[in-house]
Each structure stands twice: as C-alpha cells, then as structure tokens.
Design an enzyme around this catalytic site. Structure first.
Site: not given
Length: 342
Positions: A164, A184
C-alpha cells in the site's frame, strides 16, 4: 527593499519582498537543522494563499499532513527524504489500530498540492515482519492523497514502501515518478493519471508470489480510475518471472458500487508480470458471505503493452481497441484541470 528573514526551527520563512530574491520560496528547510513540519505550520498561517517550500538534501523523520490548499513542496532530488514507519496493525494512542488510511508518511488533505523532486518513504520493516510471521496489518502507506486533495500533482518523486505505498482518493496527476512496492501498492478510487512512471516490484525473501501492482476501488458511476500511460513495469533483483499480477479489483468495505478500474496504455512490462495479468479480490457481500470480485466483473484493461511481460489477450486479460483506448487521455481523466501545479 526588505531583505529580512525569519528563522523558524531551521525553516527560513521569507517575507514577500525577500522571496523575489530567493526563487520565490516562502520557506527553505535544511534537514540538518529544521523540520518540514514547521514549514507546514507557516503554510497554514498563510491562510490558503500559494505557499512554496524548498527542502534541501537530507533525511527528515516526520509524519506530516498538508492541511491547507495550494502548498508546493520541492526537494533537491532523490536525497531529499521524508521517512516514517507507521503500519496499519500498530496501536494508535486512541486505543485502536492505526488502520491503512492513517499510516501515510505524508498525507495530502487539501486541494492544489504539488510535490516535486523528493523521496517519500514508509520505513516499516515489512521484510522483517514477514520473516517473523508478524505481517498481519502490514499495510504501510508512503503517500496518501486524501478525498479533499483534489488537483494533486506529484512530479519527479520517489515513492517507497512494500504494501500500500500510494493511496489515491482524489483527482491526481503522477508524472515521471518511481513507485516501489509489492502488495496492492497503487490503490484507491480516484481518477488518477500516471505518465512515464517506473512501477517497481520489490523482492521479499521467501515469498512465493510477489504481489499486485494495483488495487482500484473505482465507483461504477465514475468513468475513469487508475490510468497508466507510457510507464515501465520493472522489478528488483530476485523477483522471478511470472510472479506478479497487474492488479486486483478492491471492493472496499463490501461496497457493491465499486467496480475498480485500472488501465495500462503503451506500457513496457518486464517478465515478472503473470501471463494472466489480473486476478480476483475477496470481499464480504451485503449478506455477510465471502465473495470474489473477478477481473471479468471489474474494468481492468490494457492497450499496446510491450516487453516480456506483455501477455496474450484472454477473458481475464482484456485488450482495448484503438478506438476505446483513445478515450483514455489526460484531458479526459483529469477533466477541467490541466494537471499542472505550483
């Protein structure tokens, strides 16, 4: 002409008359003696007028928020580093975990911000946490572009994390940057235009798979999401071939209105990208049951991919026609903003 300077904990805050003689900087921060936080306090006191901050080379260990409009922060290159190590599973003073959205080393929460020529890093020891089986809650954001941060420009920056790295919740242009992560690591629901960026997958010892480049959470009613134009998808040494997904669609909070969009246009892809391209992501439906949002249900596309990671078209790895790809322009994605900054 007034030529006085106010020293604010190492940040030189310059009156208007002096700024003309100092390349129009409202504050100059030397990391050896001052803090960027003090310069941002001066920006807040300026009441929203354009405020320009120069940061000299060095490392700043600070966790900061840009809370007023029209702030520009310009570093002296990659050696200007803003670094902090908060992660989602860490206990916050309020008794709850920090959670992903609060972990950012730098959070932009006001419109019209510009970031140039600096490194923004979340220094959480992700590799050590994985090694020690303590990786739960390992989300650790470097840069958060919050919902109120419309018209954010990030240019010639180095964004570094593992899980992230970059959270994009408002309209943004990210140009000529190097974005490094694993899981991600470019995610969010905003319309965002990425151009000429290097997207780097990190090596994690002992990992079987090496993650997902994107996790879009684009609302169905929103025409554009995360759009990458003329970018390079590369990998750190040790990341094996066919180990990394282009992304997976994130239905944040089980919101059924979210059908994430990521699009890669004219991008070069190294051999670490999986042939299938995209994969599913789990979520909890309105009935409480676990479900999967698949690439076929989401809006995940490519056009004119090149390099050893460019795969054949398939139901999972869908290619845009030239006519459909032509809709994905910077002007269309960013709308009434031309993508320029301070």
């Amino acid at each position: 002409m007034i030529d006085r300077r106010t020293v604010l904990a190492g940040a030189l805050v310059l009156p208007v008359a002096a700024r003309a003689q100092n390349e129009r900087w409202d504050a100059i921060v030397d990391p050896r003696t001052g803090t960027l936080g003090k310069a941002l306090e001066a920006a807040a006191a300026a009441g929203g007028r354009p405020f320009r901050i120069l940061v000299r080379e060095g490392v700043l260990i600070e966790k900061l928020t840009i809370a007023v409009p029209n702030v520009t922060i310009v570093g002296s290159g990659r050696g200007t580093v803003l670094s902090f190590g908060t992660y989602a599973g860490l206990k916050h003073p309020d008794g709850n975990n920090w959670g992903t959205g609060r972990t950012g080393t730098l959070t932009v929460s006001a419109p019209g911000a510009t970031l140039r020529n600096l490194t923004i890093r979340n220094s959480f020891d992700y590799v050590g946490a994985k090694r020690d089986n303590a990786g739960n809650g390992a989300q650790a954001v470097a840069l958060v572009i919050g919902r109120e941060a419309d018209r954010t420009l990030v240019e010639r920056c180095w964004l570094e994390g593992y899980q992230d790295t970059l959270y994009v919740q408002a309209r943004a242009r990210i140009a000529d940057c190097r974005i490094v992560g694993g899981v991600d690591f470019i995610f969010g629901g905003a319309p965002a235009w990425f151009e000429r960026c290097e997207i780097v997958t990190r090596y994690v010892p002992g990992a079987g798979e090496f993650g997902f480049l994107t996790a879009p959470s684009t609302p169905l009613a929103q025409q554009f999401g995360l759009v990458f134009s003329r970018c390079r998808l590369t990998r750190e040494p040790g990341v094996p071939a066919r180990s990394t997904w282009l992304g997976r669609p994130w239905r944040a909070g089980g919101n059924m209105d979210l059908t994430g969009q990521s699009v890669f246009l004219d991008c070069w892809m190294d051999a670490h990208i999986k042939r299938e391209g995209w994969t599913w992501m789990g979520y909890k439906g309105p009935d409480g049951e676990r479900r999967q949002l698949t690439p076929q249900e989401a809006r995940l596309f490519e056009h004119a991919s090149r390099g050893p990671g460019a795969g054949p078209a398939s139901p999972m790895r869908r290619m845009l026609s030239a006519a459909d790809a032509a809709r994905f322009t910077r002007a269309n994605v960013l709308g009434d903003w031309d993508g320029s900054g301070g």
